[in-house]
Design a protein around this motif. Sequence first.
Motif, mmCIF file in Angstrom:
data_model
loop_
_atom_site.group_PDB
_atom_site.id
_atom_site.type_symbol
_atom_site.label_atom_id
_atom_site.label_comp_id
_atom_site.label_asym_id
_atom_site.label_seq_id
_atom_site.Cartn_x
_atom_site.Cartn_y
_atom_site.Cartn_z
ATOM 1 N N GLY A 80 -8.394 9.752 13.711
ATOM 2 C CA GLY A 80 -8.773 9.272 12.385
ATOM 3 C C GLY A 80 -7.622 8.602 11.664
ATOM 4 O O GLY A 80 -7.805 7.579 10.987
ATOM 5 N N ALA A 81 -6.406 9.147 11.825
ATOM 6 C CA ALA A 81 -5.231 8.521 11.204
ATOM 7 C C ALA A 81 -4.951 7.159 11.806
ATOM 8 O O ALA A 81 -4.591 6.206 11.099
ATOM 9 N N ALA A 82 -5.128 7.036 13.124
ATOM 10 C CA ALA A 82 -4.916 5.731 13.767
ATOM 11 C C ALA A 82 -5.940 4.709 13.274
ATOM 12 O O ALA A 82 -5.610 3.557 12.990
ATOM 13 N N THR A 83 -7.188 5.150 13.154
ATOM 14 C CA THR A 83 -8.266 4.226 12.771
ATOM 15 C C THR A 83 -8.171 3.782 11.321
ATOM 16 O O THR A 83 -8.289 2.578 11.024
ATOM 17 N N PHE A 84 -7.936 4.721 10.411
ATOM 18 C CA PHE A 84 -8.041 4.421 8.982
ATOM 19 C C PHE A 84 -6.707 4.372 8.238
ATOM 20 O O PHE A 84 -6.690 4.063 7.048
ATOM 21 N N ILE A 85 -5.597 4.672 8.915
ATOM 22 C CA ILE A 85 -4.285 4.571 8.266
ATOM 23 C C ILE A 85 -3.380 3.584 9.006
ATOM 24 O O ILE A 85 -2.832 2.659 8.403
ATOM 25 N N LEU A 86 -3.236 3.789 10.326
ATOM 26 C CA LEU A 86 -2.357 2.916 11.106
ATOM 27 C C LEU A 86 -2.812 1.459 11.044
ATOM 28 O O LEU A 86 -2.014 0.563 10.744
ATOM 29 N N ALA A 115 -10.038 -2.121 8.857
ATOM 30 C CA ALA A 115 -10.729 -1.073 8.097
ATOM 31 C C ALA A 115 -11.916 -0.481 8.836
ATOM 32 O O ALA A 115 -12.501 0.497 8.378
ATOM 33 N N LEU A 116 -12.287 -1.038 9.991
ATOM 34 C CA LEU A 116 -13.487 -0.604 10.691
ATOM 35 C C LEU A 116 -13.300 0.745 11.380
ATOM 36 O O LEU A 116 -12.197 1.098 11.788
ATOM 37 N N PRO A 117 -14.400 1.506 11.557
ATOM 38 C CA PRO A 117 -14.331 2.746 12.343
ATOM 39 C C PRO A 117 -14.293 2.439 13.831
ATOM 40 O O PRO A 117 -14.433 1.296 14.255
ATOM 41 N N GLY A 148 -16.740 5.972 8.435
ATOM 42 C CA GLY A 148 -16.583 4.540 8.187
ATOM 43 C C GLY A 148 -17.609 3.962 7.239
ATOM 44 O O GLY A 148 -17.325 2.990 6.525
ATOM 45 N N MET A 149 -18.799 4.538 7.197
ATOM 46 C CA MET A 149 -19.820 4.015 6.286
ATOM 47 C C MET A 149 -19.398 4.155 4.829
ATOM 48 O O MET A 149 -19.880 3.423 3.964
ATOM 49 N N VAL A 150 -18.503 5.099 4.558
ATOM 50 C CA VAL A 150 -18.000 5.284 3.196
ATOM 51 C C VAL A 150 -16.600 4.694 3.042
ATOM 52 O O VAL A 150 -16.317 3.954 2.096
ATOM 53 N N VAL A 151 -15.714 4.989 3.997
ATOM 54 C CA VAL A 151 -14.307 4.613 3.871
ATOM 55 C C VAL A 151 -14.094 3.113 4.084
ATOM 56 O O VAL A 151 -13.309 2.483 3.359
ATOM 57 N N PHE A 156 -11.535 -1.717 2.660
ATOM 58 C CA PHE A 156 -11.486 -3.177 2.751
ATOM 59 C C PHE A 156 -11.431 -3.800 1.366
ATOM 60 O O PHE A 156 -10.712 -4.783 1.142
ATOM 61 N N SER A 157 -12.185 -3.259 0.420
ATOM 62 C CA SER A 157 -12.152 -3.788 -0.939
ATOM 63 C C SER A 157 -10.754 -3.676 -1.536
ATOM 64 O O SER A 157 -10.252 -4.609 -2.172
ATOM 65 N N ALA A 158 -10.101 -2.526 -1.310
ATOM 66 C CA ALA A 158 -8.748 -2.335 -1.842
ATOM 67 C C ALA A 158 -7.765 -3.309 -1.201
ATOM 68 O O ALA A 158 -6.951 -3.934 -1.890
#
Length: 373
Positions: A80-86, A115-117, A148-151, A156-158
């Motif tokens: 999860g850290a790789a997908t949504f942080i790295l 930003a994708l899952p 990913g449906m929420v994050v 991406f907006s940010a």
Amino acid sequence: MTRGIQIPRIARVPIDGFIVALAGVVLVATILPCRNAGALAVQIAGMFAISALFFLQGARLSRDAILNGMMHWRLHTASGAATFILFPILGLGLIAAFPNLLPGPLYLGVLFVCALPSTVQSSIALTSIARGNVPAAICAATLSNITGMVVTPLMFSAMANLHSGNIELMGIWKVAMQLLLPFLAGHLLRPWIGGWTARNRGVLAITDRGSILLVVYGAFSAAVVRGIWQQIPPVLLVLLLLLMSVLLSVALLYIRLTSGLLGFDREDEAAFVFIGSQKSLVSGIPIANALIPGPAIGPILVPMMLYHAMQLLICAWIARRYAAGEQRLTSGVSPGAVANLVEPASVSVIDHGEPTGESVTVLASIIALVGKP
């Protein structure tokens, strides 16, 4: 008598039919784009098709699969850290390092990829081919898609706002209404329709592909009418491909190093490599379609489609190397001989495609397990 030198056999790289279909749809949209009333009809049909896709995704999701795999929290946290942080850090870093390499819309597409899952079926298939930890891969990839449906829209907006983009909050609300709400409804109805979806996986895979192709056709039609190919000449596509190659290479290097630091064994490392590096086309196109209205979506989809095709080709080769390494350890065969013996398996670029080759036996038992309500 002198022994002849054995020349290694060049492995065949399987061509995924969905990649060909995507390229064909883009070509059709370039030559015969839909316009006016036709474009509106395609847009409305695409919205209903995508909502149906996520409804059926929810119906296919087994809570047992999530609960059984949640015990491996270190792998889930790392992936999860790789997908949504790295990936977001890498995307913003590449833009900061090369601010004038690509035009703004393509850079927004790069940020959207970041930003994708993760994928679901492709990650599982690759992990299986590599003889990795498949149950943990099922859990981690599923959680990534739900998260990913929420994050993804929020992240991406940010990032888009940091990059002088303008993603309205209404787009995030559309994601919730068009994707998350149907997904939850399908999952709540799983006790009644879960068996039907399990029995008709082949038919539903075709309808899932059709939904994505319909949205891609409508998006690229609008973009072609606005002159997307005048804005993106071939040289920009080459530069974009190089940038996405750097993104994937750095991510894979980080994942391998992190696996060693966390003390993952070979099976967990293989699962981490494929979950952490894959990006979902199935989730990405509907989210982009809800967030970015009109022809502006065209340039956003280009980096995602390039990355998705590239990640499958490279990761299929990596999966074969993992399989060859395990076979060498268990049989004592030389590395070169094993590499020639292991055939590449065909892996679909879409999450619901049916992988073939050595992964079929493992996945068949998994599907039978998670298909139970």
